[in-house]
Every structure is written in structure tokens, then in C-alpha cells.
Design an enzyme around this catalytic site. Structure first.
Site, short mmCIF file in Angstrom:
data_model
loop_
_atom_site.label_atom_id
_atom_site.label_comp_id
_atom_site.label_asym_id
_atom_site.label_seq_id
_atom_site.Cartn_x
_atom_site.Cartn_y
_atom_site.Cartn_z
CG ASP A 103 -22.68 60.98 -109.60
OD1 ASP A 103 -21.85 60.17 -110.05
OD2 ASP A 103 -23.43 60.73 -108.65
CG ASP A 158 -17.79 60.07 -112.71
OD1 ASP A 158 -17.26 59.01 -113.10
OD2 ASP A 158 -18.83 60.10 -112.05
CG ASP A 195 -20.15 56.94 -113.13
OD1 ASP A 195 -19.34 56.02 -113.04
OD2 ASP A 195 -20.83 57.36 -112.16
#
Length: 626
Positions: free
Chosen positions: A523, A527, A325
């Protein structure tokens, strides 16, 4: 009475922890005396049998009676008894001694792992100095409630997760992150239970209940990791029962077939059957995996890498690609406003005031950056009505009776946005900046460019992954230009732009089809599905609870370099396990062949078999090293 109990408790704890090793040592001493005191040898050997073999015999019989399963303990006890029956008391006693010693080594590995956990648990203070009704009172840390103000003096451990409301200090977060260098903390910074306040008095507002603190979650994760077995370990345990039955069946045939077929004497036939019972036992094979796995989990926990079990350590070493990410993972997650362009009939301060007033009600990092920019310029916020957050696109709201839309290019009038200020958006995006458009009832009112800073360690971490042949991918909701610029700066092999949160799950599935074993690093709440879907989900420790729950590996310090370290631990463990299995099988086959060729004596069989078990365990303990 209490005094007697206090004196007895350390003794019982010592016996519980070291009883198996103590029994093995006493057994060895008795055997040594037996070789010196010939007349008392039978009694000493008998005592060595009883003391050294009691624990393993009890374990084997309990499994046989209650679990209806045969295990290696039964084989060893039968082999020792068989040795004594044919007059090889010394060999049987030595077999018991070495077998109990190898068992003590396995117990040591488990205890070492438990001691690491106990030491971790001991780091959280039991009491807290809390300020209530303008008075300082000491209460159990478990009784702290949200909003309590806790006073933490220099040198004390922080008893709760919270936010600093008074003071500044250096905080040693080694218990959480494995990093011994203190971190500077000031007003509004978060602090965590179990960390140490180094040099300044702090007043901290409690933000989490004791059972919800990051420290408590770490302990839960490590505890669950100890009990979760890897596929290899589960296979070995299933294989053990079948193998033991096969060995007993073959030994049963060995008790009489060689006499009739090969012409061996009855004594030689029974002797060789007993040797086979010893050397064919899968002791080393059974011990090939668990000590190494537990040691790897302990090693990782000490260094701020939490594996949620042996399964995930095994899988991590087979990863071919890692997907990241962007926001908060590759970047700091705290973008800053760099440019602002407005329509001719507006002022920059006016546009920033409107945008910040709306974004103040949003939790998106870009919106928060706009709010911070307005606060720095000391602008006043306006009342906002009809606020609507359109996930993945932007926000809608009314300010002073006028409707506004703030978000990405495709959320507003795309043609007008592209043409705004002679296509300035494309130039800004090419510089790696994210452009947020503000649209009112007249059209595009302006745009704000923001830049999310790439973490200092990102480039080094990506290089480390490439060095071991792992393909890197960035998944982001940003547009093509911004994604390309960030990927280039970070050194990422591949980037996938304009992916909405709900599309990340499908993206991971596509990557798994393309590359095979894929890890996902993230995080945020959005996600969590992707982390759960990936072969291995890796969460940043400072991330959300949802990300921590969905992941398989947690990096307690938001340091991407730890990923390559985690992979190195996995690969080293797999290498050690493979060495152990090959070595254990090779020794068993060699000893069996030597026995059938009548080259192998019982003493050598005992030493070869049990010696290989001890070597396998010691090899697994190498994972305890840094």
C-alpha cells in the site's frame, strides 16, 4: 425545436442500445410469418435477410475494406447468400436470425459492463454546497479547490475527497468498497467522493482536486480495463483472420473436388460446401472469451475488486505465492507505544518529548505513533534543527544543541543497544514488538517499544489462501524477532526480515525464481517498484497513488479476504473460458465430420453452429453472478 430534440433523443438512445436485438427479433418474426404465409414467404425471407443481416454485413464489409481483414461476419453472410442461391431461403434466413441474435447477446454483455460503469459515474454529485466568506453557495463539484469547506447534509452524496473538520456521521462507502455496512466517521477522518452521508451533518475540507479523487481513479481504472484484452483474446482475434481464410480456401475446393473425386452431384457438392461454410465458422470460438472477461471485470468492480484488464485476471488464477508488505497491509499500520526504557540520568517524559519532537517532522508510522503517545500525555514539543531522514534506517536531528539518532538497532551503536537494560530489546522483540533506539552524544539514551496490530481479517485471509494451495510470504524491514512473531500471529508460511525498501525489488525477483508466478500486496510508495515487478501487483485501495498506479488489481476496501475472492473470480473465469473453447472446437469438428459423411442437413448445421455460439455466450454471462 428543443422539445422535438428531447423526444428524439430517448428513441435514438434506445436504438443505439437495443437496435441489434430489435433487428434480430423482427427478423425472427418475419421468418415465423413466412412459414405461415406460404405465398409471401420469398419476400418475408428476403426482408429477414436484410433486417437481421444488415448490421453484421456492414461490420464485415467495413473490416474487409478498411482493415483489409476477413472475419466471421463475412463467412456468415456468404453462407446465407449461398443457401439462398441453392433454394434454401428458410435455412439462410434462420442462419441470419440466430447469428444476429448471438451478436445481440455479445452486445448485451458489453452494454451491461458499460451500464455498470455509467451507474458508477452517476454516483458522483455534480454540485456541492460550499462555505465561502461565511456564506453557503452551490457550485459545480468540478470547481472545488483545495481547502474549500463543503457542507454535506444527511442523506447526501459526498462530492469530493476530503477530511472531516466538523461533525460526525455514518458513511455508506459501498460505491468505493462494495461494503454496504456504513462506517462511523468523526473529526479528522477521511471521506471519499461518491459515498453517502447517512445520518449527520458534516463539514469537509477538500483535500484532492476532482480529477484526483479516489472515485475518479476508480472510473479511469474500470474504463481502461474494458479496453485491455487478455492474451487469449488477442490470440483468438489473430487466429480468426487466418482461420477464415483457411475456411474460404477449403470451401473453394469443396465447390468442385467432391464432384470429381467422390462422384457427388453438382447440387450435392455445392450444398455440402455451403454447409461447411456454416459449420466451420469460428463464431463460438470468437465469443468464448470476451463475454466472460467483461462479466468478470464487472463482477469484481461491483464487489470492490478492480482488475485493470483481462490480462491480469488470467494471470491471477495462475499465482503460486503471494508476498505481503507488513505495515498497513497485514497490520493496521498504526502501531502503539507499549514500553519505554530510559538511561538512569533521564526521565521517561524527557526522552518521549525529545523523540516526539524529532519524529514530528517524519512521516514514518512508528514516528507518528511516538508523536501520538506524547500528545496523549500532553507533552510540549521542542524546537528541532538539522533534521535528516535516513530512509530505511531512522532519523538524525539536533535538540537543544545536542545530536540525536533515532532508529533501528543497526542505526545506533549496536553493542550498546543490545546490552541496554540487560538485553531487554531482545525480550521485547520476541513478543512481536518493534524497538526504536534513541542515541545521544553519551550513548544509548533509551528505547521505545511499539506494536503494530495485526488486522482482524488477516488470519482469515491467509487461511483462505492456504486452502487453495497458495504459499504466503511476509516482507518487512523489521528485525528477525519481530518478523517471526508477526508471521506466527498472522499464520504466514514464510517471512523475510530486515529488507530495506530498495531491497524489496530484488526480493520479488528471487521469489519469482523460486515459486514461479508471484503476487505482491502492498500500500505504500516504497511498495510501488515491487508491485510493478511482481507477476501481479495488488494494491490496497486506501494506499498511496503510486501503489495504485503500479498495481494490476486494486482492493477498494482494505480487506485481504478480497484477494482469495479475486483469485476465485480469475479461476472461475478461466474455467468458463476453457469450457467454452473445448465445447466450441468439439462442436465445429463434429459438424464438419457429419457434413463430410453427408449426415448433416443445412438446417441442423445452422442450429448446431449458431446454437453452440449462443450457449458459449450464455456460459460466459454466468460471471455476472455474485
Amino acid at each position: 425545436m428543443d422539445q422535438v430534440e428531447k423526444q428524439e433523443r430517448p428513441v435514438s438512445e434506445f436504438l443505439q442500445k437495443h437496435g441489434e436485438l430489435l433487428a434480430a427479433v423482427i427478423s425472427g418474426i418475419l421468418i415465423a410469418f413466412a412459414f405461415v404465409l406460404k405465398e409471401a414467404a420469398p419476400y418475408l425471407f428476403g426482408a429477414a435477410f436484410l433486417i437481421g443481416g444488415f448490421a453484421k454485413a456492414k461490420e464485415g464489409i467495413e473490416d474487409l475494406v478498411f482493415e483489409k481483414s476477413l472475419n466471421v461476419e463475412i463467412l456468415m453472410i456468404l453462407a446465407a447468400i449461398g443457401s439462398a442461391i441453392i433454394g434454401y431461403w428458410a435455412e439462410g434466413a434462420i442462419l441470419i436470425f440466430i447469428f444476429s441474435l448471438s451478436g445481440a447477446l455479445e452486445t448485451y454483455t458489453l452494454n451491461k459492463s458499460e451500464r455498470d460503469l455509467s451507474a458508477l459515474m452517476a454516483l458522483q454529485p455534480e454540485e456541492a454546497l460550499v462555505i465561502r466568506d461565511h456564506k453557503e453557495i452551490i457550485i459545480p463539484a468540478s470547481q472545488l479547490v483545495l481547502g474549500d469547506h463543503v457542507l454535506i447534509k444527511p442523506g447526501e452524496r459526498i462530492p469530493t475527497d476530503g477530511r472531516i473538520i466538523k461533525g460526525r456521521s455514518s458513511i455508506n462507502e459501498a460505491a468505493i468498497t462494495g461494503e454496504s455496512i456504513p462506517v462511523e466517521k468523526a473529526l479528522q477522518d477521511d471521506v471519499f467522493a461518491g459515498t453517502v452521508n447517512v445520518n449527520g451533518a458534516l463539514t469537509v475540507e477538500v483535500t484532492k482536486q476532482s480529477e484526483e479523487t479516489l472515485f475518479h481513479k476508480i472510473i479511469e481504472l474500470v474504463q481502461s480495463a474494458k479496453s485491455e484484452k487478455s492474451p487469449s483474446q488477442l490470440f483468438i482475434e489473430r487466429f480468426e483472420g487466418l482461420y477464415v481464410k483457411s475456411v474460404l480456401a477449403v470451401v473453394g475446393l469443396m465447390l468442385f473436388l467432391p464432384h470429381f473425386i467422390l462422384g457427388w452431384s453438382w447440387q450435392e457438392t455445392f450444398y455440402r460446401a455451403m454447409v461447411l461454410l456454416v459449420v466451420a465458422s469460428p463464431c463460438a470460438l470468437v465469443a468464448a472469451i470476451m463475454p466472460a472477461t467483461l462479466s468478470a471485470i464487472s463482477n469484481g468492480a461491483r464487489n470492490g475488486i478492480l482488475f485493470k484488464g483481462g490480462l491480469h485476471i488470467e494471470k491471477l488464477g495462475a499465482i503460486k505465492a503471494v508476498a505481503f508488505d507488513k505495515t498497513g497491509t497485514l497490520t493496521t499500520g498504526k502501531p502503539e507505544v507499549t514500553d519505554m526504557l530510559v538511561r538512569n540520568d533521564l526521565e521517561e517524559d524527557t526522552l518521549l518529548t525529545i523523540a516526539a519532537s524529532i519524529e514530528r517532522h517524519s512521516t514514518h508510522p512508528l514516528g507518528q505513533a511516538i508523536v501520538r503517545c506524547a500528545e496523549k500525555q500532553e507533552l510540549s514539543f521542542l524546537p528541532v534543527e538539522e533534521m535528516e531522514d535516513v530512509s530505511g534506517w531512522g532519523v538524525k536531528a539536533e535538540v537543544n544543541g545536542q545530536s540525536y539518532k533515532i532508529g533501528k538497532l543497526s542505526f545506533v551503536n549496536e553493542a550498546s543497544a543490545k546490552a541496554f537494560h540487560s538485553g531487554a530489546a531482545e525480550t521485547l522483540q520476541a513478543e512481536g514488538k518493534t524497538v526504536v533506539f534513541i542515541e545521544d552524544e553519551k550513548g544509548i539514551a533509551g528505547m521505545i517499544a511499539l506494536k503494530d496490530i495485526v488486522r482482524k481479517e488477516t488470519v482469515t485471509a491467509i487461511k483462505a489462501l492456504k486452502k487453495v494451495g497458495i504459499h504466503t510470504i511476509m516482507i518487512t524491514g523489521d528485525n528477525e524477532h519481530t518478523a517471526k512473531a508477526i508471521a506466527k500471529e498472522a499464520g504466514i508460511d514464510e517471512y523475510l526480515s530486515e529488507r530495506l525498501p530498495e531491497e524489496k525489488l530484488n526480493t520479488i525477483s528471487e521469489l519469482k525464481e523460486k515459486y514461479g508466478m508471484v503476487a505482491m500486496v502492498g500500500d505504500g510508495i516504497n511498495d510501488a517498484p515491487a508491485l510493478a515487478s511482481a507477476n501481479i501487483g495488488i494494491a490496497m485501495g486506501a494506499g498511496t497513488d503510486a501503489a495504485l498506479e503500479a498495481s494490476d488489481v486494486v482492493l477498494m476496501k482494505n480487506d485481504l479476504i478480497r484477494i482469495s475472492e479475486a483469485i476465485a473470480i480469475s479461476q472461475k473465469m478461466k474455467k468458463i473460458v476453457k469450457q467454452n473453447i473445448v465445447f466450441a472446437l468439439s462442436v465445429i469438428l463434429l459438424l464438419i465430420a457429419s457434413n463430410f459423411l453427408q449426415f448433416l442437413s443445412l438446417p441442423l448445421g445452422v442450429i448446431g453452429h449458431e446454437g453452440s455460439t449462443i450457449l458459449v455466450i450464455l456460459n460466459g454471462l454466468r460471471m455476472l453472478k455474485e
